[in-house]
Motif scaffolding. Structure first.
Motif, mmCIF file in Angstrom:
data_model
loop_
_atom_site.group_PDB
_atom_site.id
_atom_site.type_symbol
_atom_site.label_atom_id
_atom_site.label_comp_id
_atom_site.label_asym_id
_atom_site.label_seq_id
_atom_site.Cartn_x
_atom_site.Cartn_y
_atom_site.Cartn_z
ATOM 1 N N TRP A 1 0.836 -1.194 0.000
ATOM 2 C CA TRP A 1 0.000 0.000 0.000
ATOM 3 C C TRP A 1 0.870 1.243 0.000
ATOM 4 O O TRP A 1 1.886 1.280 0.710
ATOM 5 N N CYS A 2 0.495 2.232 -0.799
ATOM 6 C CA CYS A 2 1.196 3.506 -0.761
ATOM 7 C C CYS A 2 0.321 4.513 -0.027
ATOM 8 O O CYS A 2 -0.781 4.845 -0.482
ATOM 9 N N ASP A 3 0.822 5.003 1.126
ATOM 10 C CA ASP A 3 0.040 5.968 1.914
ATOM 11 C C ASP A 3 -0.107 7.299 1.184
ATOM 12 O O ASP A 3 -1.108 7.987 1.314
ATOM 13 N N ASN A 4 0.913 7.640 0.421
ATOM 14 C CA ASN A 4 0.901 8.920 -0.284
ATOM 15 C C ASN A 4 -0.187 8.966 -1.355
ATOM 16 O O ASN A 4 -0.928 9.934 -1.460
ATOM 17 N N ASP A 5 -0.301 7.910 -2.136
ATOM 18 C CA ASP A 5 -1.297 7.864 -3.216
ATOM 19 C C ASP A 5 -2.618 7.239 -2.779
ATOM 20 O O ASP A 5 -3.587 7.278 -3.524
ATOM 21 N N GLN A 6 -2.621 6.619 -1.590
ATOM 22 C CA GLN A 6 -3.797 5.855 -1.149
ATOM 23 C C GLN A 6 -4.154 4.800 -2.190
ATOM 24 O O GLN A 6 -5.323 4.670 -2.600
ATOM 25 N N GLU B 1 9.172 0.204 -3.202
ATOM 26 C CA GLU B 1 8.979 1.595 -3.616
ATOM 27 C C GLU B 1 7.742 1.693 -4.480
ATOM 28 O O GLU B 1 7.467 0.829 -5.307
ATOM 29 N N CYS B 2 6.986 2.780 -4.304
ATOM 30 C CA CYS B 2 5.768 2.975 -5.085
ATOM 31 C C CYS B 2 6.127 3.284 -6.535
ATOM 32 O O CYS B 2 6.921 4.190 -6.804
ATOM 33 N N PRO B 3 5.547 2.551 -7.510
ATOM 34 C CA PRO B 3 5.855 2.801 -8.916
ATOM 35 C C PRO B 3 5.309 4.156 -9.400
ATOM 36 O O PRO B 3 5.715 4.640 -10.448
ATOM 37 N N PHE B 4 4.405 4.764 -8.628
ATOM 38 C CA PHE B 4 3.795 6.031 -9.061
ATOM 39 C C PHE B 4 4.535 7.244 -8.501
ATOM 40 O O PHE B 4 4.787 8.203 -9.190
ATOM 41 N N CYS B 5 4.865 7.202 -7.199
ATOM 42 C CA CYS B 5 5.456 8.393 -6.583
ATOM 43 C C CYS B 5 6.852 8.126 -6.028
ATOM 44 O O CYS B 5 7.515 9.057 -5.557
ATOM 45 N N GLY B 6 7.301 6.867 -6.048
ATOM 46 C CA GLY B 6 8.655 6.558 -5.601
ATOM 47 C C GLY B 6 8.843 6.471 -4.098
ATOM 48 O O GLY B 6 9.931 6.175 -3.624
HETATM 49 ZN ZN LIG Z 1 2.816 6.339 -4.246
#
Ligand SMILES: [Zn+2]
Length: 370
Positions: free
Chosen positions: A301-306, A316-321
């Protein structure tokens, strides 16, 4: 009376609190083995400790829950802070347990309010009429008494006294029947009003068979469509027994509803965690989810992008890193369902529906719009 509108306002006001706020969703469902001997009290204490909730607030919360000997709910939702916030909601549905100290977490509560419908039960015989409602969500401090299984009784007052049958002479019988008919017609209208006001979409009729059958015939059409069950019960039995019967009927109707949902998913839906999460999150086409309560799968889960990250090794999140974390899929579903406007049904226990969901659908499935 706890109306959906008032509840929505209360929830909005909680969500606007600056925090830190304790948001606790605690399973107290007596049918769940983990809750025997009120073991949830221990979980509550440990979770508040782990989250660093201040001592004084911990004590107030613990005292409240300890004094609730018969909470008549499946889940308690508690919101409290060190100031004057102390709100408790009783949920008649199972919600994944979570404890947070920080920003208010109202997502599971709004999900319950949006997606689960109250049941109504009209109970009648030749001399009495009673109307009960069981809502998925209610506040702990309403004016109405919370009865067994979370039922509330709503006062319904016909304008004329109840016609008693049985003792009339033959000559009077027909007149009495006409009288009963017009009386039922009025009751039917009162029932419609209270059913609409309480947001009841599924109605149970209970009483001696000939009475419920006649009452059903005189009901306004828009109400006849909401009748899910007609039950033979004796109004003379103790109230506790009566409410147990109504709860059994409600559970059977819910079981039927779930079965229909699974049948529909089999025809046109998506199944399995991977396909379902993709359809829900990326394609935004799932409007109703069925998830196994015992689901143990985890997901990143990415907390930044939800957003859920379906590649379980992606630290690492593929969207925001940014850094991702591993969460229970069950908890992630609550957040995603709320964000995407999908209804979420958790199915619990050992039965035909949970067998289907586990063995055929891999624990998670959904109905799609297209
Ligand atoms: Zn993210």
């Amino acid at each position: 009376m706890a109306q959906a509108q008032d509840l929505r306002q209360a929830i909005t006001s909680v969500s606007g609190r600056p925090g830190p706020v304790l948001s606790a969703y605690m399973s107290i469902n007596a049918d769940i083995p983990e809750n025997q001997r009120r073991a949830y009290l221990v979980r509550l204490r440990d979770a508040m400790n782990d989250n660093g909730v201040p001592e004084d607030l911990q004590r107030r919360v613990r005292e409240y829950v300890e004094n609730e000997a018969h909470p008549e709910a499946r889940t308690l939702a508690i919101f409290a802070d060190e100031d004057d916030l102390f709100e408790v909601y009783r949920l008649q549905v199972d919600v994944p347990e979570s404890f947070r100290w920080g920003d208010p977490y109202v997502v599971p509560l709004t999900l319950v309010l949006d997606e689960h419908e109250p049941y109504g039960a009209a109970v009648l015989d030749a001399e009495r009429f009673r109307y009960f409602v069981v809502s998925p969500l209610s506040t702990a401090h309403g004016e109405e008494e919370m009865k067994a299984n979370g039922f509330r009784e709503i006062d319904v007052h016909p304008s004329e006294p109840y016609p008693r049958g049985g003792a009339e002479l033959d000559a009077e019988s027909r007149r009495t029947e006409a009288h009963v008919h017009s009386f039922y017609k009025e009751l039917g209208k009162l029932t419609r009003d209270v059913t609409f006001r309480e947001g009841v979409r599924r109605l149970i009729l209970a009483g001696p068979r000939e009475r419920t059958a006649e009452f059903r015939r005189t009901l306004p059409h828009e109400l006849q469509e909401r009748v899910v069950s007609e039950e033979h019960v004796d109004l003379g039995s103790p109230e506790g027994e009566l409410l147990d019967r109504l709860e059994a009927v409600r559970e059977r109707a819910e079981h039927e509803r779930e079965k229909e949902l699974l049948d529909e998913i089999r025809e046109t839906g998506v199944r399995g965690p991977d396909e379902t999460v993709a359809a829900l999150q990326e394609e935004n086409r799932v409007y109703h989810l069925a998830a196994l309560w015992e689901l143990e799968a985890e997901i990143r889960w990415c907390d930044n992008d939800q957003l859920a990250i379906r590649e379980i090794t992606s630290e690492e999140c593929p969207f925001c890193g940014r850094k991702t974390r591993v969460r229970l899929l069950k908890d992630v579903l609550v957040d995603l369902a709320a964000a995407r406007g999908a209804r979420l049904d958790f199915m619990r226990g050992e039965n035909e529906n949970t067998d289907t969901l586990r063995d055929e659908f891999g624990g998670l499935a959904g109905l799609t719009r297209f």
